[in-house]
Design a protein around this motif. Structure first.
Motif, short mmCIF file in Angstrom:
data_model
loop_
_atom_site.label_atom_id
_atom_site.label_comp_id
_atom_site.label_asym_id
_atom_site.label_seq_id
_atom_site.Cartn_x
_atom_site.Cartn_y
_atom_site.Cartn_z
N PHE A 1 -6.33 4.53 -3.42
CA PHE A 1 -6.00 4.21 -4.80
C PHE A 1 -6.42 2.78 -5.15
O PHE A 1 -6.88 2.51 -6.27
CB PHE A 1 -4.50 4.39 -5.01
CG PHE A 1 -4.05 4.36 -6.44
CD1 PHE A 1 -4.22 5.46 -7.26
CD2 PHE A 1 -3.46 3.22 -6.97
CE1 PHE A 1 -3.80 5.43 -8.59
CE2 PHE A 1 -3.04 3.18 -8.29
CZ PHE A 1 -3.21 4.29 -9.10
N ALA A 2 -6.27 1.86 -4.19
CA ALA A 2 -6.60 0.46 -4.45
C ALA A 2 -8.09 0.26 -4.73
O ALA A 2 -8.48 -0.71 -5.38
CB ALA A 2 -6.18 -0.39 -3.25
N SER B 1 7.72 12.04 -0.47
CA SER B 1 6.32 11.85 -0.84
C SER B 1 5.41 12.13 0.34
O SER B 1 5.66 11.66 1.45
CB SER B 1 6.10 10.41 -1.32
OG SER B 1 4.72 10.15 -1.53
N ALA B 2 4.35 12.88 0.09
CA ALA B 2 3.33 13.12 1.11
C ALA B 2 2.26 12.05 1.07
O ALA B 2 1.38 12.01 1.93
CB ALA B 2 2.70 14.49 0.93
N THR B 3 2.30 11.20 0.06
CA THR B 3 1.31 10.13 -0.07
C THR B 3 1.95 8.80 0.28
O THR B 3 3.09 8.53 -0.10
CB THR B 3 0.75 10.07 -1.50
OG1 THR B 3 1.84 9.97 -2.45
CG2 THR B 3 -0.05 11.32 -1.81
N PHE C 1 0.84 -1.13 -12.74
CA PHE C 1 0.60 -0.72 -11.37
C PHE C 1 1.20 -1.70 -10.39
O PHE C 1 1.73 -2.74 -10.75
CB PHE C 1 -0.90 -0.52 -11.13
CG PHE C 1 -1.44 0.71 -11.79
CD1 PHE C 1 -0.93 1.95 -11.46
CD2 PHE C 1 -2.41 0.62 -12.76
CE1 PHE C 1 -1.41 3.09 -12.08
CE2 PHE C 1 -2.89 1.75 -13.38
CZ PHE C 1 -2.39 2.99 -13.04
N VAL C 2 1.09 -1.37 -9.12
CA VAL C 2 1.87 -2.05 -8.11
C VAL C 2 1.34 -3.44 -7.77
O VAL C 2 1.90 -4.14 -6.95
CB VAL C 2 1.96 -1.16 -6.85
CG1 VAL C 2 2.83 -1.75 -5.78
CG2 VAL C 2 2.52 0.19 -7.24
N PHE D 1 0.82 -1.21 0.00
CA PHE D 1 0.00 0.00 0.00
C PHE D 1 0.86 1.26 0.00
O PHE D 1 0.45 2.30 -0.54
CB PHE D 1 -0.96 0.00 1.19
CG PHE D 1 -2.12 -0.94 1.02
CD1 PHE D 1 -3.04 -0.75 0.00
CD2 PHE D 1 -2.28 -2.04 1.85
CE1 PHE D 1 -4.11 -1.62 -0.18
CE2 PHE D 1 -3.34 -2.91 1.69
CZ PHE D 1 -4.26 -2.70 0.67
N GLY D 2 2.05 1.19 0.60
CA GLY D 2 2.96 2.33 0.52
C GLY D 2 3.36 2.61 -0.92
O GLY D 2 3.41 3.76 -1.36
N ALA D 3 3.65 1.53 -1.66
CA ALA D 3 4.01 1.70 -3.07
C ALA D 3 2.83 2.21 -3.88
O ALA D 3 2.98 3.04 -4.79
CB ALA D 3 4.51 0.37 -3.64
N LEU D 4 1.63 1.73 -3.56
CA LEU D 4 0.43 2.25 -4.22
C LEU D 4 0.25 3.74 -3.93
O LEU D 4 -0.20 4.50 -4.78
CB LEU D 4 -0.81 1.49 -3.76
CG LEU D 4 -1.23 0.24 -4.54
CD1 LEU D 4 -2.51 -0.32 -3.95
CD2 LEU D 4 -1.41 0.54 -6.01
#
Length: 499
Positions: free
Chosen positions: A301-302, A291-293, A155-156, A120-123
């Protein structure tokens, strides 16, 4: 464009050090934060030493969960996602805490595995940047996660090298207390030794830095260097600068006095600094981007449909902002068509997306006083939470709209920011701004009028084509701007053709 009515969506993140509620405006490619609150509970502070959640941390977490879920329900959230990370995952009493919390608030809590946290961090990085590629590192209180972010439109779901190491700021901080920086460095070395594939993993690539403790270091760096923006997202350092920053913070004897460092992050700053220098030194990236996200945005995003995921985050945000802030919801698209005739064959793909984003928000400051409209537009847009944009692009976009409102580049309010643009970039932004300014003078911001007018270049002449009822031949406001635009393009003459 997001056509359906947005419903607020909440994510509560039960971290090892802090608990945070973020309410987003809805499930969209560029979600805007409606409410954001954090409480430092130190839920995982005693896990490293005793293997259990501390009593004070548990009480603080439960109280925060009750308040945060009440707020989320009160603002009408259609969904509340509550996630727990390393502290709850690693503690012997983590499962019993989750059971107690779920009973207290009547909501399900999802405990993420280390690999899920990395995923989820990568997403989240994929959500926050335009076609990112590289390695994501997310430092929390109880662990640090790594994941490879694939390039292009993949995508991731296909991400590789999902790793989670027990090297959060609370754990490393305890090691510093016990054995100093040397002892903590030994702890880091032992953890990395179990994953030899991490050494040099980011060689030649971008390392995306995620996590509040690391972002706090970026804020300090921006203050130290008098950076013109205070936006962490997209802030970039060379690897040697990142290593030096980490070392400077970790060696500080008075962390609380470091300019720009958030006061509430002072307690974890030394550990975060050590981890930044150690991680960057081991991964050996070509560039370091903050990154702030992260995990929370990755959860959002998922849940998006695949078509929504593929939208450009910058254009999605600009279109959404323009739709509610411009006088006409459709003027952005009309301005894109108006400026296409001049720039479509003269610009790179990167400049095209900046121009289109600027078109979408080019009327967003119409309510401001005319004397300060250009300046207010610049300050608003340069700080707006756009995604998919770096700091140079952010300044460029804001300067396009500044020029559209007739702003003077010598204005002291923007000169420091413009130092980050070269002469060609300043000229390009001003050209786009002047084309938009002429379009608004012609149409008053009415798309149906602008769509009847066209600009064209023929040899050394700038030609304005307009309908017979436009009555513009003797309009000084139009002819003077047309002449100024021709001069800016180094053209010798102008012509007005009435259809």
């Amino acid at each position: 464009m997001t056509k359906h009515k947005l419903e607020p969506f909440a994510v509560v993140d039960l971290g090892s050090n802090s608990i945070r509620l973020v309410v987003y405006d809805g499930l969209t490619r560029a979600p805007v934060t409606r409410f954001n609150e954090r409480r430092l509970c130190g839920l995982g502070r005693e896990v490293a030493r005793y293997g259990k959640l501390g009593r004070a941390g548990r009480k603080c977490a439960l109280d925060s969960l009750k308040r945060f879920t009440a707020i989320a329900k009160g603002v009408g959230c259609s969904r509340i996602d509550i996630i727990a990370t390393a502290a709850v995952r690693l503690a012997r009493d983590g499962a019993s805490f989750v059971k107690q919390a779920e009973k207290t608030i009547g909501q399900k809590i999802t405990v993420l595995s280390g690999q899920e946290e990395a995923h989820f961090g990568a997403l989240g990085v994929t959500c926050g940047f335009f076609q990112p590629a590289g390695i994501m590192g997310d430092l929390g209180g109880g662990s640090v996660e790594f994941a490879a972010v694939p390039s292009g439109r993949r995508f991731v779901e296909k991400a590789t090298t999902l790793r989670s190491l027990p090297l959060g700021t609370l754990i490393v901080g305890e090691a510093i207390k016990a054995g100093g920086l040397t002892g903590a460095s030994d702890l880091v070395a032992r953890a990395f030794a179990e994953y030899p594939d991490l050494d040099g993993l980011a060689a030649g690539k971008t390392f995306y830095v995620v996590g509040g403790s690391w972002r706090a270091l970026a804020r300090a760096r921006m203050t130290m260097t008098n950076h013109p923006l205070r936006i962490v997202h997209g802030f970039e350092l060379r690897p040697d600068e990142a290593i030096d920053l980490g070392r400077e913070i970790s060696l500080s004897t008075d962390v609380a006095s470091i300019p720009g460092l958030p006061r509430k992050r002072a307690g974890t700053a030394v550990a975060a600094g050590l981890m930044l220098s150690e991680v960057v030194g081991r991964l050996k990236p070509a560039r370091v981007v903050f990154s702030a996200t992260g995990v929370r945005e990755g959860r959002v995003f998922a849940l998006l449909k695949r078509k929504e995921r593929h939208r450009d985050p910058l254009l999605a945000a600009a279109e959404d902002l323009g739709r509610v802030a411009n006088r006409s919801a459709h003027v952005g698209k009309s301005m894109i068509e108006w400026s296409n005739t001049i720039f479509a064959t003269r610009e790179t793909a990167a400049w095209k997306r900046l121009r289109e984003a600027a078109c979408h928000v080019s009327d967003a400051s119409w309510r401001e006083h005319p004397d300060t409209r250009a300046q207010e537009a610049f300050l608003r847009l340069v700080q707006y939470p756009f995604l998919g944009i770096d700091h140079v692009q952010r300044i460029s976009l804001a300067h396009i709209v500044y020029a559209r409102y007739g702003g003077d580049r010598r204005d002291p309010a923007i000169t420091h920011a413009l130092e980050f643009l070269d002469d060609d970039q300043i000229r390009s932004t001003e050209l786009v701004g002047r084309v938009l300014e002429l379009g608004y003078r012609l149409s008053g911001g009415a798309p149906e009028i602008l769509e009847q007018c066209r600009l064209a270049l023929s040899d050394s002449v700038l030609i304005l084509k307009a309908p017979h009822d436009a009555v513009i031949e003797d309009d000084e406001a139009i002819t003077s701007r047309l002449a100024a635009l021709a001069s800016a393009f180094d053209l010798e003459d102008v012509a007005i053709e009435i259809a």
